[in-house]
Write a protein that holds these residues in place. Sequence first.
Motif, PDB file in Angstrom:
ATOM      1  N   ASN A  97     -20.069 -30.976  15.977  1.00 56.24           N
ATOM      2  CA  ASN A  97     -19.438 -31.475  14.622  1.00 56.24           C
ATOM      3  C   ASN A  97     -18.274 -31.888  14.571  1.00 56.24           C
ATOM      4  O   ASN A  97     -17.120 -32.210  14.455  1.00 56.24           O
ATOM      5  CB  ASN A  97     -20.180 -31.668  14.069  1.00 56.24           C
ATOM      6  N   LYS A  98     -16.878 -30.486  15.233  1.00 56.87           N
ATOM      7  CA  LYS A  98     -16.053 -30.671  15.677  1.00 56.87           C
ATOM      8  C   LYS A  98     -14.923 -31.736  16.722  1.00 56.87           C
ATOM      9  O   LYS A  98     -15.267 -31.803  17.732  1.00 56.87           O
ATOM     10  CB  LYS A  98     -15.337 -29.378  15.602  1.00 56.87           C
ATOM     11  N   ALA A  99     -13.985 -32.737  15.840  1.00 57.19           N
ATOM     12  CA  ALA A  99     -13.546 -33.848  16.405  1.00 57.19           C
ATOM     13  C   ALA A  99     -12.845 -32.967  18.400  1.00 57.19           C
ATOM     14  O   ALA A  99     -13.056 -33.940  19.717  1.00 57.19           O
ATOM     15  CB  ALA A  99     -12.449 -34.238  15.896  1.00 57.19           C
ATOM     16  N   ASP A 100     -12.336 -31.540  18.119  1.00 57.70           N
ATOM     17  CA  ASP A 100     -11.622 -31.520  19.338  1.00 57.70           C
ATOM     18  C   ASP A 100     -12.674 -31.072  20.517  1.00 57.70           C
ATOM     19  O   ASP A 100     -12.146 -31.397  21.758  1.00 57.70           O
ATOM     20  CB  ASP A 100     -10.904 -29.832  19.390  1.00 57.70           C
ATOM     21  N   GLU A 155      -7.346 -27.454  16.072  1.00 56.16           N
ATOM     22  CA  GLU A 155      -7.346 -28.123  14.412  1.00 56.16           C
ATOM     23  C   GLU A 155      -6.523 -27.197  14.424  1.00 56.16           C
ATOM     24  O   GLU A 155      -6.125 -26.772  13.079  1.00 56.16           O
ATOM     25  CB  GLU A 155      -8.937 -28.351  14.045  1.00 56.16           C
ATOM     26  N   MET A 156      -6.872 -25.371  15.137  1.00 56.66           N
ATOM     27  CA  MET A 156      -5.802 -24.198  13.952  1.00 56.66           C
ATOM     28  C   MET A 156      -5.046 -24.365  14.257  1.00 56.66           C
ATOM     29  O   MET A 156      -3.812 -23.625  13.130  1.00 56.66           O
ATOM     30  CB  MET A 156      -6.600 -22.763  14.241  1.00 56.66           C
ATOM     31  N   LEU A 159      -3.144 -26.657  11.540  1.00 51.52           N
ATOM     32  CA  LEU A 159      -3.820 -25.858  10.359  1.00 51.52           C
ATOM     33  C   LEU A 159      -2.039 -24.199  10.216  1.00 51.52           C
ATOM     34  O   LEU A 159      -1.494 -24.849   9.559  1.00 51.52           O
ATOM     35  CB  LEU A 159      -4.366 -25.689  10.215  1.00 51.52           C
ATOM     36  N   ILE A 160      -2.068 -24.081  11.431  1.00 53.29           N
ATOM     37  CA  ILE A 160      -1.338 -22.813  11.138  1.00 53.29           C
ATOM     38  C   ILE A 160       0.340 -23.691  11.265  1.00 53.29           C
ATOM     39  O   ILE A 160       1.071 -23.427  10.121  1.00 53.29           O
ATOM     40  CB  ILE A 160      -1.247 -22.434  11.969  1.00 53.29           C
ATOM     41  N   GLN A 161       0.382 -24.686  11.351  1.00 50.93           N
ATOM     42  CA  GLN A 161       1.858 -25.324  11.981  1.00 50.93           C
ATOM     43  C   GLN A 161       2.362 -25.612  10.289  1.00 50.93           C
ATOM     44  O   GLN A 161       3.491 -25.330  10.189  1.00 50.93           O
ATOM     45  CB  GLN A 161       1.575 -26.327  12.609  1.00 50.93           C
ATOM     46  N   ALA A 162       0.997 -26.261   9.308  1.00 53.74           N
ATOM     47  CA  ALA A 162       1.324 -27.197   8.423  1.00 53.74           C
ATOM     48  C   ALA A 162       1.559 -26.004   7.546  1.00 53.74           C
ATOM     49  O   ALA A 162       2.581 -26.196   6.034  1.00 53.74           O
ATOM     50  CB  ALA A 162      -0.040 -28.044   8.068  1.00 53.74           C
ATOM     51  N   LEU A 205      -8.416 -20.571   5.343  1.00 50.96           N
ATOM     52  CA  LEU A 205      -6.883 -20.706   5.008  1.00 50.96           C
ATOM     53  C   LEU A 205      -6.735 -22.682   4.780  1.00 50.96           C
ATOM     54  O   LEU A 205      -6.250 -22.603   4.033  1.00 50.96           O
ATOM     55  CB  LEU A 205      -6.653 -20.474   6.720  1.00 50.96           C
ATOM     56  N   ARG A 206      -7.895 -22.930   5.456  1.00 53.89           N
ATOM     57  CA  ARG A 206      -7.706 -24.852   5.292  1.00 53.89           C
ATOM     58  C   ARG A 206      -7.564 -25.108   3.544  1.00 53.89           C
ATOM     59  O   ARG A 206      -7.808 -25.739   3.419  1.00 53.89           O
ATOM     60  CB  ARG A 206      -9.098 -24.991   6.150  1.00 53.89           C
ATOM     61  N   GLN A 207      -8.925 -23.996   3.542  1.00 54.63           N
ATOM     62  CA  GLN A 207      -9.858 -24.214   2.334  1.00 54.63           C
ATOM     63  C   GLN A 207      -7.903 -23.519   1.018  1.00 54.63           C
ATOM     64  O   GLN A 207      -7.799 -24.647   0.008  1.00 54.63           O
ATOM     65  CB  GLN A 207     -10.556 -23.443   1.076  1.00 54.63           C
ATOM     66  N   ALA A 208      -7.075 -22.927   1.016  1.00 52.82           N
ATOM     67  CA  ALA A 208      -6.445 -22.316   0.588  1.00 52.82           C
ATOM     68  C   ALA A 208      -5.294 -23.965   0.735  1.00 52.82           C
ATOM     69  O   ALA A 208      -4.324 -23.651  -0.209  1.00 52.82           O
ATOM     70  CB  ALA A 208      -5.988 -20.962   0.835  1.00 52.82           C
TER      71      ALA A 208
END
Length: 318
Positions: A97-100, A155-156, A159-162, A205-208
């Motif tokens: 189900n992941k977009a990537d 996606e990872m 997220l890490i860049q953000a 990490l996404r939740q945090a």
Amino acid sequence: MGRNAKAEIYFDSKDKLVPDAVIDLPETSSGSDSYQTADIAFSRPVTGEHTLYLVLRTEANGTSQTAAKLDWILFQEANSHLEHLESLYGALSQAKNKADVQQQMEGLYLPLREALLKAERLIASNAAEKEEIIQAENALAALERPIVECLLNGEMKALIQAVEGLSSQNTDKGDLEAIKPLLEAARAIQPGSGYEAYAAAYGALRQAYDTRKPTEDKLALAELLAQAREAQASIGEYLTESKHLLASAMEKAEAVIADEKATEGQLADAAESLRAPGRPGSPCGQVRARAGGGTGRRAAAAGRPDGSGRPPDRRKSK
């Protein structure tokens, strides 16, 4: 058959206090051909030769004296390949189900979908051959590494860049400290780490990141913005200029709040535009002043040069 029927299995003696296994038997209709299959895995390995005792128990159900009608019983070797296949199936079903992954139709998504469908059929089957299970297991295992690599680069990475863009200017210091070990754990994930390890690191990490708190300055600005939105509801009956100034100040505050790199000076400037009641160019101040002025007649009385606050005595006027 009776209610809550059970099949108790004993090895070597039926006089044990505790059976070696208990199978809950499903209730079926009264028809003689209505059979259902029930199974159980032994809690410990069973080896060697044993005398098997099977005891059927049930609760009374009307006049029925039958505990169960047993058609067959099968013992087979535990299949570690099937357990691994079930684990891979559960994990990679989420990856589908992941977009990537979906963007790489021919490279990942279509092969993954086909492998998952085959695994699903084998897991649901009670007669799957060991060789079939191993083949399905290998097919999913071969896709796991490129899937993780794809997600790491997609996606990872985003997220890490953000998260790396967070600082004490835009995020609560306590939240920054809590995010640090999660960021390190995410950076440590490699293509060979497996999807379950990847999903755990990414999810934490996404939740945090999504639940982090802004700085106190941003919280204060957000509170002022909420007050301005309330004031905006009563501005329609007053000057168009005030409406324009308030909307402009609100737009400025929204942009500063959304800006992860906003400086303390920008936050203070945006707050000043929404604060300072009564000052020229202060939208909230103009709204409060006009909203509190009441009718034109009362405003005229309040503005009388002699400061008495009483309406002019028109009887003495010539």
